[in-house]
Scaffold this motif. Structure first.
Motif, PDB file in Angstrom:
ATOM      1  N   ASP A  41       0.835  -1.203   0.000  1.00  0.00           N
ATOM      2  CA  ASP A  41       0.000   0.000   0.000  1.00  0.00           C
ATOM      3  C   ASP A  41       0.865   1.245   0.000  1.00  0.00           C
ATOM      4  O   ASP A  41       1.941   1.265   0.601  1.00  0.00           O
ATOM      5  N   ASP A  63      -0.037   4.005   1.398  1.00  0.00           N
ATOM      6  CA  ASP A  63      -0.305   4.750   2.633  1.00  0.00           C
ATOM      7  C   ASP A  63       0.045   3.904   3.851  1.00  0.00           C
ATOM      8  O   ASP A  63      -0.660   2.944   4.161  1.00  0.00           O
ATOM      9  N   PRO A  64       1.097   4.250   4.585  1.00  0.00           N
ATOM     10  CA  PRO A  64       1.466   3.451   5.761  1.00  0.00           C
ATOM     11  C   PRO A  64       0.385   3.447   6.844  1.00  0.00           C
ATOM     12  O   PRO A  64       0.344   2.535   7.676  1.00  0.00           O
ATOM     13  N   MET A  93      -1.641   0.226   7.138  1.00  0.00           N
ATOM     14  CA  MET A  93      -1.057  -0.992   7.698  1.00  0.00           C
ATOM     15  C   MET A  93      -1.538  -1.179   9.142  1.00  0.00           C
ATOM     16  O   MET A  93      -1.434  -0.257   9.967  1.00  0.00           O
ATOM     17  N   THR A 143       5.514  -0.652   1.750  1.00  0.00           N
ATOM     18  CA  THR A 143       4.956   0.684   1.603  1.00  0.00           C
ATOM     19  C   THR A 143       5.547   1.376   0.381  1.00  0.00           C
ATOM     20  O   THR A 143       6.765   1.360   0.182  1.00  0.00           O
TER      21      THR A 143
END
Length: 561
Positions: free
Chosen positions: A300, A302-303, A306, A317
C-alpha cells in the motif's frame, strides 16, 4: 502579466492541463465565471443541475481518465452542496480539486449573506484545504492543491477564495508544471525481501486486488505478478478491472456479496497478498475470523493503512506500480497447481446463478456486457443494482467501473457518468441505477440533455429500496419500513420531459431491443426496466459473520427443509 485573481484561477487551470470543469455559478464566484467566459474555447464548463452533480461529475471524470477532476461552486449553500461529492471522493481516494468562493474579507466571520466556513466543514473529508485571503498566495495555493490531490495516495483538495481576492490584481508568472511521478527509491528493499521470503514459503497463496491498483495504474504489473506467483485472484468493488475478470485465475469479488469461491478460498489460504486495499468491513466480515489461517502481506502507498483494520504480518509501503515492478524482478516462477485446482473446484461447484426466466438485474447486466463487448465505462448508484453490476459485468480494464465504494452515495452515478463521458467521448458510458437512487439525481438528466451527452441510464426499477428491503426481508421479519416506492412516478415521461429519450422494458426481449437502440441514438437515453421487488443479491454474508459463512437462496431453502 498583471491579472485579477479570477484570471489567475483560469490561467492556473490551463497550466495544469485542465480542459473540462463542472459547476454552478453564484454571486461570490461571479468573477471566476466571467474569466471562464473569456476562455471558453480553452476550458469547457459543464453547468450541472445541482452542485452535488458537479462534484460527482468531476469525480467520474477523474476515475475514468486518471486526471484530476475540477468542480466549482459559489459560497454558502453552493459550497455545502459539494460536501457529499467531496466526501465520496475522499473515501475512495479520488484526485479532485474543488474551488469555491466566499464573501469578501471584511465580511468574513460576520454571518454575512451566503457565508459559510467551508474549509472548517470539509477539513475531515479533504486531503488538504485552503482559504485564500491574499491574492499574492493564490497561484501558489492552486499549484500546491493540484500536486497534493494527485501525489501519493490521491484525494480531494478544496480551495476557498474570498471574492475580493478574485477581483484584486497582482503580477502573475506562468509556470511549467512537471508531471507527478512516483519515486522508485521510496520502496524499501528490506520490505521487498521479507515479502519475497513469505511468498516463497506459501503453499496456498491468494491475491486480493483493491482500488489502489487502479489508482496506481498498476494493472500490467498486477497481471505479471499473478502469473509469476501462480495463484488465484479476487478483488474488491474498487479494484474491478485491475485484474481481468475474464482470466481463468480470477474468482470474483470478495466479501459481503462476493463469490463463495473467493470467500471460501481466502478463508483457507495460508498467505493473503493484498494489493492496494484497505480491508473495508464489507470485505472482511467478522474481522476476528478474516483469513484466520493465513499470514497477511499488504502492499500500500499509505502506511496508515497498515494494521488499521486487520493486523498484518508484513507490509511493503510505496507506490504499488513501483513496488510490483521491483517484486516482479526478483520473484522466480512459482507453482501452486494443487492449490489452484482446489480453488477451480470451488469455482465449478459454486457458479454465480440467477433465474433464467423473466427480466432480472443480473440478466440486464449480462446483456449490457454482451452488447458492449465488455468495452463500456460503467457507473453505478448504490444498492442491489450496484452489486449486480460488480458481479455480472466482466471488467477487463481499469477505470471502467465508477462507483461509490467507501461512502456508498446514492445519487452518485448519473453525475459520474456525465463526467466520464466528457472525459472519454469515444467510449460507451452506462449508468446502472435503482429507482430509489434515480430520485436523488434525476435532475442531472437535464444536464445530459442540455449538452446532448449520450449517456445511457439503465434504471433497474423494482419499486422498492431494494438493498434495504433485502435486509428487512432477511433480518427484520419482513417489516418493510419506508422502503416501498409504490407511487405514480413515470420515469419514461420524466426523461422525455427533460429532453432525453425514454424507453420502458418489461421483458428480456424488450430490454435487449431498447439497449441496442440506445447504443445507436447518440442521445441521452433512459431505459426503465421493470423487475420483481423480491429479487435479491446473492451470495450474502450476514452482518457479524465470517465470510466463510456466505450463503445464497439455495442454502436458505435447505435450512427451511
Amino acid at each position: 502579466m498583471h491579472l485579477s485573481g479570477a484570471e489567475i484561477v483560469v490561467e492556473c487551470l490551463k497550466e495544469q492541463g485542465v480542459d473540462t470543469v463542472f459547476g454552478y455559478p453564484g454571486g461570490a464566484i461571479l468573477n471566476v465565471y466571467d474569466a471562464l467566459y473569456k476562455h471558453q474555447d480553452e476550458i469547457t464548463h459543464i453547468l450541472t443541475s445541482h452542485e452535488q452533480g458537479a462534484a460527482h461529475a468531476a469525480d467520474g471524470y477523474a476515475r475514468s481518465t486518471g486526471k484530476i477532476g475540477v468542480c466549482l461552486a459559489t459560497s454558502g449553500p453552493g459550497a455545502t452542496n459539494l460536501v457529499t461529492g467531496i466526501a465520496t471522493a475522499y473515501m475512495d481516494s479520488i484526485p479532485m480539486v474543488a474551488i469555491t468562493c466566499n464573501v469578501t474579507l471584511p465580511l468574513l466571520g460576520k454571518d454575512s449573506f451566503q457565508e459559510v466556513d467551508i474549509t472548517g466543514i470539509t477539513q475531515p473529508i479533504t486531503k488538504h484545504n485552503y482559504i485564500v485571503k491574499d491574492i499574492k498566495e493564490l497561484a501558489t495555493v492552486i499549484r500546491k492543491s493540484f500536486r497534493i490531490a494527485k501525489s501519493g495516495r490521491p484525494g480531494p483538495v478544496l480551495i476557498d477564495i474570498t471574492k475580493d481576492v478574485t477581483s484584486n490584481k497582482t503580477e502573475y508568472k506562468p509556470v511549467k508544471i512537471d508531471p507527478i511521478l512516483p519515486d522508485p527509491e521510496a520502496v524499501s528493499a528490506e520490505e521487498l525481501q521479507v515479502a519475497l521470503e513469505m511468498i516463497k514459503k506459501a503453499k496456498r497463496p491468494y491475491v486480493f486486488v483493491g482500488g489502489g491498483a487502479v489508482l496506481a495504474d498498476a494493472s500490467e504489473e498486477v497481471r505479471s505478478f499473478v502469473k509469476l506467483l501462480d495463484a488465484p485472484v479476487c478483488d474488491s468493488l474498487m479494484g474491478k478491472g485491475a485484474f481481468p475478470g475474464t482470466d481463468e485465475l480470477y474468482t470474483g469479488m470478495l466479501g459481503m456479496h462476493g463469490t463463495k469461491t473467493s470467500n471460501f478460498g481466502v478463508s483457507e489460504c495460508d498467505l493473503l497478498i493484498v494489493l492496494g486495499a484497505r480491508f473495508s468491513d464489507r470485505v472482511t466480515g467478522n474481522a476476528k475470523k478474516f483469513a484466520h489461517h493465513a499470514k497477511i502481506l499488504q502492499f500500500d502507498v499509505d502506511p496508515a493503512e497498515m494494521d488499521k483494520n486487520i493486523m498484518i504480518n508484513a507490509g511493503v509501503t510505496g507506490d504499488l506500480k513501483e513496488s510490483l515492478k521491483k517484486m516482479n524482478e526478483i520473484l522466480s516462477q512459482q507453482d501452486h497447481k494443487e492449490w489452484i485446482d482446489r480453488i477451480m473446484g470451488y469455482k465449478s461447484a459454486y457458479p454465480m446463478r440467477y433465474p433464467q426466466e423473466g427480466l432480472t438485474g443480473p440478466y440486464i447486466i449480462e446483456e449490457i456486457y454482451r452488447q458492449t463487448k465488455g468495452e463500456a465505462v460503467i457507473s453505478t448508484e448504490v444498492g442491489q443494482h450496484q452489486m449486480w453490476a460488480a458481479q455480472y459485468y466482466k471488467y477487463t480494464k481499469p477505470r471502467t467501473l465508477l462507483t461509490s465504494g467507501g461512502l456508498g452515495t446514492m445519487g452518485y452515478g448519473l453525475g459520474a457518468a456525465i463526467g466520464a463521458k466528457c472525459g472519454n467521448p469515444d467510449k460507451v458510458v452506462v449508468n446502472i441505477a435503482g429507482d430509489g437512487c434515480l430520485r436523488m439525481n434525476m435532475n442531472e438528466l437535464a444536464t445530459a440533455a442540455r449538452y446532448q451527452i449520450p449517456v445511457i441510464e439503465v434504471v433497474i426499477n423494482n419499486h422498492v429500496l431494494g438493498m434495504v428491503r433485502q435486509w428487512q426481508d432477511l433480518f427484520y421479519e419482513k417489516r418493510y419500513s419506508q422502503t416501498v416506492l409504490n407511487d405514480a412516478v413515470d420515469f419514461v415521461k420524466m426523461a422525455e420531459a427533460m429532453g432525453a429519450v425514454g424507453i420502458r422494458a418489461e421483458s428480456r426481449e424488450s430490454f435487449a431491443k431498447a439497449f441496442a437502440k440506445a447504443l445507436t441514438l447518440g442521445k441521452p437515453v433512459l431505459i426503465d426496466c421493470q423487475i420483481d421487488s423480491d429479487d435479491k443479491v446473492w451470495p450474502m454474508v450476514s452482518p457479524g459473520s465470517s465470510i466463510s459463512e456466505a450463503f445464497d437462496a439455495s442454502d436458505l431453502e435447505e435450512d427451511e427443509q
